[in-house]
Motif scaffolding. Sequence first.
Motif, mmCIF file in Angstrom:
data_model
loop_
_atom_site.group_PDB
_atom_site.id
_atom_site.type_symbol
_atom_site.label_atom_id
_atom_site.label_comp_id
_atom_site.label_asym_id
_atom_site.label_seq_id
_atom_site.Cartn_x
_atom_site.Cartn_y
_atom_site.Cartn_z
ATOM 1 N N ARG A 104 3.291 -4.240 4.068
ATOM 2 C CA ARG A 104 2.262 -4.871 3.227
ATOM 3 C C ARG A 104 2.897 -5.497 1.992
ATOM 4 N NH1 ARG A 104 -3.183 -4.560 3.079
ATOM 5 N NH2 ARG A 104 -3.152 -2.923 4.683
ATOM 6 N N PRO A 105 2.573 -6.740 1.645
ATOM 7 C CA PRO A 105 3.130 -7.376 0.444
ATOM 8 C C PRO A 105 2.579 -6.736 -0.822
ATOM 9 C CG PRO A 105 1.482 -8.795 1.476
ATOM 10 C CD PRO A 105 1.723 -7.656 2.423
ATOM 11 N N LEU A 106 3.354 -6.822 -1.889
ATOM 12 C CA LEU A 106 2.975 -6.172 -3.134
ATOM 13 C C LEU A 106 1.802 -6.848 -3.833
ATOM 14 C CD1 LEU A 106 6.492 -5.353 -4.629
ATOM 15 C CD2 LEU A 106 4.960 -3.856 -3.340
ATOM 16 N N ASP A 107 1.548 -8.123 -3.516
ATOM 17 C CA ASP A 107 0.462 -8.833 -4.184
ATOM 18 C C ASP A 107 -0.852 -8.768 -3.411
ATOM 19 O OD1 ASP A 107 1.329 -10.342 -2.085
ATOM 20 O OD2 ASP A 107 1.357 -12.256 -3.171
ATOM 21 N N SER A 108 -0.937 -7.881 -2.437
ATOM 22 C CA SER A 108 -2.177 -7.754 -1.681
ATOM 23 C C SER A 108 -3.240 -7.051 -2.528
ATOM 24 C CB SER A 108 -1.940 -6.978 -0.382
ATOM 25 O OG SER A 108 -1.576 -5.639 -0.667
ATOM 26 N N THR A 109 -4.493 -7.246 -2.154
ATOM 27 C CA THR A 109 -5.604 -6.681 -2.920
ATOM 28 C C THR A 109 -5.585 -5.157 -2.921
ATOM 29 O OG1 THR A 109 -6.949 -8.608 -2.360
ATOM 30 C CG2 THR A 109 -8.098 -6.661 -3.174
ATOM 31 N N LEU A 112 -2.786 -3.865 -5.293
ATOM 32 C CA LEU A 112 -3.145 -4.068 -6.692
ATOM 33 C C LEU A 112 -4.276 -3.125 -7.131
ATOM 34 C CD1 LEU A 112 -2.996 -7.975 -6.907
ATOM 35 C CD2 LEU A 112 -1.290 -6.303 -7.679
#
Length: 230
Positions: A104-109, A112
Amino acid sequence: MSEPQQGSGPDLTKAAPVMEAAAPGPEPELGQSASAADYQPLPTLSGDDGGAPRFWSARRVPAGLLALLILGGAGLLLYDIVAVRADHPAMRWRRELARELAERPLDSTAVLAGAAAAAAIGLWLLVLAVTPGLRAVLPMRRTHDDVRAGLHRDAAAMVLRDRAMDVAGVRSVRVRMSRSKVEVRAVSHFRELDDVRGDLDATLAETIRELGLGSPPALSVHVARPGRKG
């Protein structure tokens, strides 16, 4: 019933010039007389007694919840590590967590939102750790080094209300007490409002002194006539 003598105490002499300098404004909520208008809080102590430190809350509920959460998470993780060392497959939640962290990318909802929730909880715990709490307990002056006493705010407000009801001309009283200020709103059904307020100033200021609080609050008194019926 005899009228109070003029200049009977220092509180009356302080209230008079404030009334002369007060600017005209809207009528008070409890009546229709300008003598019930707001004015500066009346000081309750003339000497310097110094402040008393507040009581610190034990924070048992937040500390207990945090301890249970850490204990449960650590125990579950330790059990899974021991199981893996014993040649058993890792628990499903740990495999899913490892996969999500890897893919999962760090900027996903979701990431965050989780980070914001963790930061908010951490900030809340820090605030609890550095603030004393127990705002309802007013610390009293210490007469002995090994004894500390406190007075509940509701009990202090009840004492002030009872003393205010003993003043001639007072029909009803509402007392709102905080750590720094006591606001008293009284309804008077006879006597001049200035005389009633002067007696309330003197009586309540003396009562606050007798309470023995470490940081005595300022006193503000408002007196008015009963509102018209209908």
